[in-house]
Design a protein around this motif. Structure first.
Motif, PDB file in Angstrom:
ATOM      1  N   SER A  16     -29.287  13.952  36.991  1.00  0.00           N
ATOM      2  CA  SER A  16     -29.787  13.151  35.870  1.00  0.00           C
ATOM      3  C   SER A  16     -30.836  12.174  36.394  1.00  0.00           C
ATOM      4  CB  SER A  16     -28.638  12.405  35.197  1.00  0.00           C
ATOM      5  OG  SER A  16     -29.100  11.692  34.061  1.00  0.00           O
ATOM      6  N   PRO A  17     -32.038  12.672  36.689  1.00  0.00           N
ATOM      7  CA  PRO A  17     -33.064  11.800  37.256  1.00  0.00           C
ATOM      8  C   PRO A  17     -33.491  10.726  36.270  1.00  0.00           C
ATOM      9  CG  PRO A  17     -34.004  13.916  36.630  1.00  0.00           C
ATOM     10  CD  PRO A  17     -32.522  14.051  36.459  1.00  0.00           C
ATOM     11  N   SER A  18     -33.698   9.535  36.786  1.00  0.00           N
ATOM     12  CA  SER A  18     -34.137   8.427  35.947  1.00  0.00           C
ATOM     13  C   SER A  18     -35.598   8.586  35.568  1.00  0.00           C
ATOM     14  CB  SER A  18     -33.937   7.103  36.685  1.00  0.00           C
ATOM     15  OG  SER A  18     -34.663   7.117  37.910  1.00  0.00           O
ATOM     16  N   ALA A  19     -36.029   7.857  34.559  1.00  0.00           N
ATOM     17  CA  ALA A  19     -37.435   7.883  34.141  1.00  0.00           C
ATOM     18  C   ALA A  19     -38.321   7.281  35.234  1.00  0.00           C
ATOM     19  CB  ALA A  19     -37.613   7.122  32.837  1.00  0.00           C
ATOM     20  N   VAL A  20     -39.552   7.756  35.276  1.00  0.00           N
ATOM     21  CA  VAL A  20     -40.523   7.306  36.279  1.00  0.00           C
ATOM     22  C   VAL A  20     -41.754   6.766  35.565  1.00  0.00           C
ATOM     23  CG1 VAL A  20     -42.072   8.037  38.127  1.00  0.00           C
ATOM     24  CG2 VAL A  20     -39.725   8.896  38.052  1.00  0.00           C
ATOM     25  N   THR A  21     -42.240   5.614  36.009  1.00  0.00           N
ATOM     26  CA  THR A  21     -43.453   5.013  35.452  1.00  0.00           C
ATOM     27  C   THR A  21     -44.553   5.036  36.510  1.00  0.00           C
ATOM     28  OG1 THR A  21     -42.180   3.557  33.987  1.00  0.00           O
ATOM     29  CG2 THR A  21     -44.459   2.934  34.437  1.00  0.00           C
ATOM     30  N   GLU A  22     -45.725   5.542  36.137  1.00  0.00           N
ATOM     31  CA  GLU A  22     -46.859   5.653  37.062  1.00  0.00           C
ATOM     32  C   GLU A  22     -48.114   5.113  36.397  1.00  0.00           C
ATOM     33  OE1 GLU A  22     -46.202   9.894  39.098  1.00  0.00           O
ATOM     34  OE2 GLU A  22     -45.727   9.826  36.961  1.00  0.00           O
ATOM     35  N   ASP A  23     -49.072   4.716  37.223  1.00  0.00           N
ATOM     36  CA  ASP A  23     -50.328   4.162  36.733  1.00  0.00           C
ATOM     37  C   ASP A  23     -51.513   4.945  37.266  1.00  0.00           C
ATOM     38  OD1 ASP A  23     -49.417   1.601  35.314  1.00  0.00           O
ATOM     39  OD2 ASP A  23     -48.501   1.354  37.287  1.00  0.00           O
ATOM     40  N   ASP A  24     -52.591   4.987  36.468  1.00  0.00           N
ATOM     41  CA  ASP A  24     -53.826   5.647  36.876  1.00  0.00           C
ATOM     42  C   ASP A  24     -54.972   4.979  36.123  1.00  0.00           C
ATOM     43  OD1 ASP A  24     -55.957   7.569  37.441  1.00  0.00           O
ATOM     44  OD2 ASP A  24     -54.361   8.984  37.948  1.00  0.00           O
ATOM     45  N   GLY A  70     -42.853  23.820  50.582  1.00  0.00           N
ATOM     46  CA  GLY A  70     -42.156  25.037  50.954  1.00  0.00           C
ATOM     47  C   GLY A  70     -43.120  26.139  51.332  1.00  0.00           C
ATOM     48  N   ASP A  71     -42.590  27.307  51.685  1.00  0.00           N
ATOM     49  CA  ASP A  71     -43.430  28.422  52.097  1.00  0.00           C
ATOM     50  C   ASP A  71     -44.359  28.886  50.981  1.00  0.00           C
ATOM     51  OD1 ASP A  71     -42.269  28.415  54.594  1.00  0.00           O
ATOM     52  OD2 ASP A  71     -40.807  29.986  54.116  1.00  0.00           O
ATOM     53  N   ASP A  72     -43.962  28.665  49.722  1.00  0.00           N
ATOM     54  CA  ASP A  72     -44.792  29.086  48.597  1.00  0.00           C
ATOM     55  C   ASP A  72     -45.851  28.061  48.217  1.00  0.00           C
ATOM     56  OD1 ASP A  72     -43.189  27.123  47.509  1.00  0.00           O
ATOM     57  OD2 ASP A  72     -42.364  28.371  45.904  1.00  0.00           O
ATOM     58  N   GLY A  73     -45.844  26.901  48.870  1.00  0.00           N
ATOM     59  CA  GLY A  73     -46.806  25.848  48.561  1.00  0.00           C
ATOM     60  C   GLY A  73     -46.279  24.800  47.604  1.00  0.00           C
ATOM     61  N   HIS A  74     -45.174  25.090  46.913  1.00  0.00           N
ATOM     62  CA  HIS A  74     -44.567  24.106  46.022  1.00  0.00           C
ATOM     63  C   HIS A  74     -43.808  23.061  46.836  1.00  0.00           C
ATOM     64  CE1 HIS A  74     -45.499  25.301  42.023  1.00  0.00           C
ATOM     65  NE2 HIS A  74     -44.904  26.468  42.070  1.00  0.00           N
ATOM     66  N   PRO A  75     -43.712  21.835  46.332  1.00  0.00           N
ATOM     67  CA  PRO A  75     -42.890  20.826  47.023  1.00  0.00           C
ATOM     68  C   PRO A  75     -41.432  21.267  47.112  1.00  0.00           C
ATOM     69  CG  PRO A  75     -44.292  19.795  45.368  1.00  0.00           C
ATOM     70  CD  PRO A  75     -44.391  21.269  45.147  1.00  0.00           C
ATOM     71  N   ARG A  76     -40.812  20.993  48.263  1.00  0.00           N
ATOM     72  CA  ARG A  76     -39.385  21.296  48.415  1.00  0.00           C
ATOM     73  C   ARG A  76     -38.535  20.323  47.603  1.00  0.00           C
ATOM     74  NH1 ARG A  76     -40.886  21.973  53.992  1.00  0.00           N
ATOM     75  NH2 ARG A  76     -40.604  24.126  54.698  1.00  0.00           N
ATOM     76  N   HIS A  77     -38.996  19.097  47.521  1.00  0.00           N
ATOM     77  CA  HIS A  77     -38.227  18.054  46.856  1.00  0.00           C
ATOM     78  C   HIS A  77     -39.133  17.331  45.864  1.00  0.00           C
ATOM     79  CE1 HIS A  77     -35.397  18.833  50.089  1.00  0.00           C
ATOM     80  NE2 HIS A  77     -36.348  18.554  50.970  1.00  0.00           N
ATOM     81  N   GLY A  78     -38.519  16.750  44.870  1.00  0.00           N
ATOM     82  CA  GLY A  78     -39.263  15.998  43.870  1.00  0.00           C
ATOM     83  C   GLY A  78     -38.299  15.386  42.878  1.00  0.00           C
ATOM     84  N   HIS A  79     -38.726  14.305  42.257  1.00  0.00           N
ATOM     85  CA  HIS A  79     -37.837  13.558  41.368  1.00  0.00           C
ATOM     86  C   HIS A  79     -37.349  14.419  40.206  1.00  0.00           C
ATOM     87  CE1 HIS A  79     -36.109   9.836  39.886  1.00  0.00           C
ATOM     88  NE2 HIS A  79     -36.577  10.114  38.685  1.00  0.00           N
ATOM     89  N   PHE A  80     -38.221  15.296  39.685  1.00  0.00           N
ATOM     90  CA  PHE A  80     -37.854  16.125  38.541  1.00  0.00           C
ATOM     91  C   PHE A  80     -37.618  17.584  38.919  1.00  0.00           C
ATOM     92  CE2 PHE A  80     -40.433  12.793  36.203  1.00  0.00           C
ATOM     93  CZ  PHE A  80     -39.305  12.118  35.732  1.00  0.00           C
ATOM     94  N   GLY A 113     -39.638  11.437  31.833  1.00  0.00           N
ATOM     95  CA  GLY A 113     -38.214  11.643  32.037  1.00  0.00           C
ATOM     96  C   GLY A 113     -37.809  13.031  31.600  1.00  0.00           C
ATOM     97  N   VAL A 114     -36.689  13.505  32.107  1.00  0.00           N
ATOM     98  CA  VAL A 114     -36.152  14.808  31.706  1.00  0.00           C
ATOM     99  C   VAL A 114     -35.431  14.647  30.379  1.00  0.00           C
ATOM    100  CG1 VAL A 114     -34.484  16.613  32.274  1.00  0.00           C
ATOM    101  CG2 VAL A 114     -35.957  15.669  34.060  1.00  0.00           C
ATOM    102  N   SER A 115     -35.812  15.465  29.388  1.00  0.00           N
ATOM    103  CA  SER A 115     -35.185  15.364  28.071  1.00  0.00           C
ATOM    104  C   SER A 115     -34.144  16.443  27.833  1.00  0.00           C
ATOM    105  CB  SER A 115     -36.245  15.426  26.963  1.00  0.00           C
ATOM    106  OG  SER A 115     -36.928  16.657  26.989  1.00  0.00           O
ATOM    107  N   THR A 116     -34.360  17.655  28.392  1.00  0.00           N
ATOM    108  CA  THR A 116     -33.429  18.754  28.152  1.00  0.00           C
ATOM    109  C   THR A 116     -33.325  19.638  29.391  1.00  0.00           C
ATOM    110  OG1 THR A 116     -34.015  18.813  25.805  1.00  0.00           O
ATOM    111  CG2 THR A 116     -32.883  20.735  26.676  1.00  0.00           C
TER     112      THR A 116
END
Length: 289
Positions: A16-24, A70-80, A113-116
């Motif tokens: 159940s990852p918490s919401a993340v706030t980012e700025d740009d 990872g070997d496929d180029g995708h991140p191994r880990h991430g908040h979502f 945030g993750v909704s479903t």
């Protein structure tokens, strides 16, 4: 967050990852870069002007350390990223509501945030569907609300992807709006760089063919969606887009002749991407204000 439990359920029932706030700051530079990629003679918008729908995909990018890929180029880990073993990721579609267009060159904030989370049985096994909801704000006001549907599978798919990859055949459409797109390796590489997408199926042909079993480099789903929306931007520039719903159905491959087509129907427009072998690689529905 709502979780539907099934075989993959135990891996995510406590996730159940918490919401993340980012700025740009929504710099004009990415707009200029994508405009050039789409062969526009000048940036389609500049500082202070509205950002075209879904061009916010050029911002709020994440650049993990190289050792975290990872070997496929995708991140191994991430908040979502769900804790599914030997995870494969696919972008399935989404929805976007434009309350007010984001403005280029002005500070913006994204709250995600993750909704479903739900499991479904597909033709190749069980799939995990994760919907991420993001709200984009400027000057404290909500401008854009988006939901993205991401599909995960556990383990590699068994077979290959048999395709009649004829790079000379051209699709046809009788729709009022038409935009051809020829996607070579250079264009896919540039789009990967613009969107911080290191997935090797988009730029590493030996990997895409030998490991993933594709007949060639895979065209990015977001690129298909943005190409469909170019039909609206170029053919109905005075009609503000209120919402977009899109779905990615079948992969398209580098060097194929692609055709984005569509037509307005009152306050809506129906859009699609075709090749000679498939009428609807991707589809979108646009509602005008």
């Amino acid at each position: 967050m709502h979780i539907v439990r099934n075989g993959l359920g135990p891996y995510v029932e406590s996730w159940s990852p918490s919401a993340v706030t980012e700025d740009d700051v929504l710099s004009p530079a990415p707009v200029a870069a994508l405009s050039a990629l789409l062969d526009q003679p000048k940036p389609v918008t500049t500082a202070g002007d509205p950002l075209p729908p879904l061009w916010h995909w050029l911002y709020f990018l994440r650049w993990p350390a190289q050792l975290d890929l990872g070997d496929d180029g995708h991140p191994r880990h991430g908040h979502f990223l769900p804790t599914v073993p030997d995870r494969q990721r696919m972008f399935a579609g989404g929805r976007c509501e434009v309350v007010e267009p984001l403005r280029v060159g002005e500070p913006a904030q994204r709250v995600s945030g993750v909704s479903t989370v739900a499991t479904k049985q597909g033709s190749t096994g069980e799939l995990l569907f994760v919907t991420v909801r993001s709200e984009y704000l400027q000057h404290g006001a909500t401008c854009v609300v988006e939901e993205q549907d991401i599909v995960y599978r556990s383990g590699r798919s068994a077979g290959r992807h048999p395709v009649d990859l004829d790079v000379t055949a051209e699709p046809h459409s009788e729709d009022a709006w038409r935009l051809p797109l020829r996607t070579g390796p250079a264009l896919l590489f540039r789009f990967s760089a613009l969107t911080a997408n290191a997935h090797r199926i988009h730029y590493d042909a030996p990997y895409a063919q030998g490991v993933e079993g594709y007949p060639g480099l895979v065209v990015h789903g977001p690129l298909l969606v943005l190409t469909m929306l170019e039909l609206v931007r170029r053919n109905a520039p005075s009609r503000p887009v209120r919402s977009v719903s899109y779905r990615l159905r079948r992969p398209a491959f580098a060097r194929e002749h692609l055709l984005a087509s569509g037509a307005p129907t009152g306050r809506n427009a129906a859009l699609s991407i075709a090749t000679h072998r498939e009428r609807r690689h991707a589809t979108a529905e646009v509602a005008f204000a």
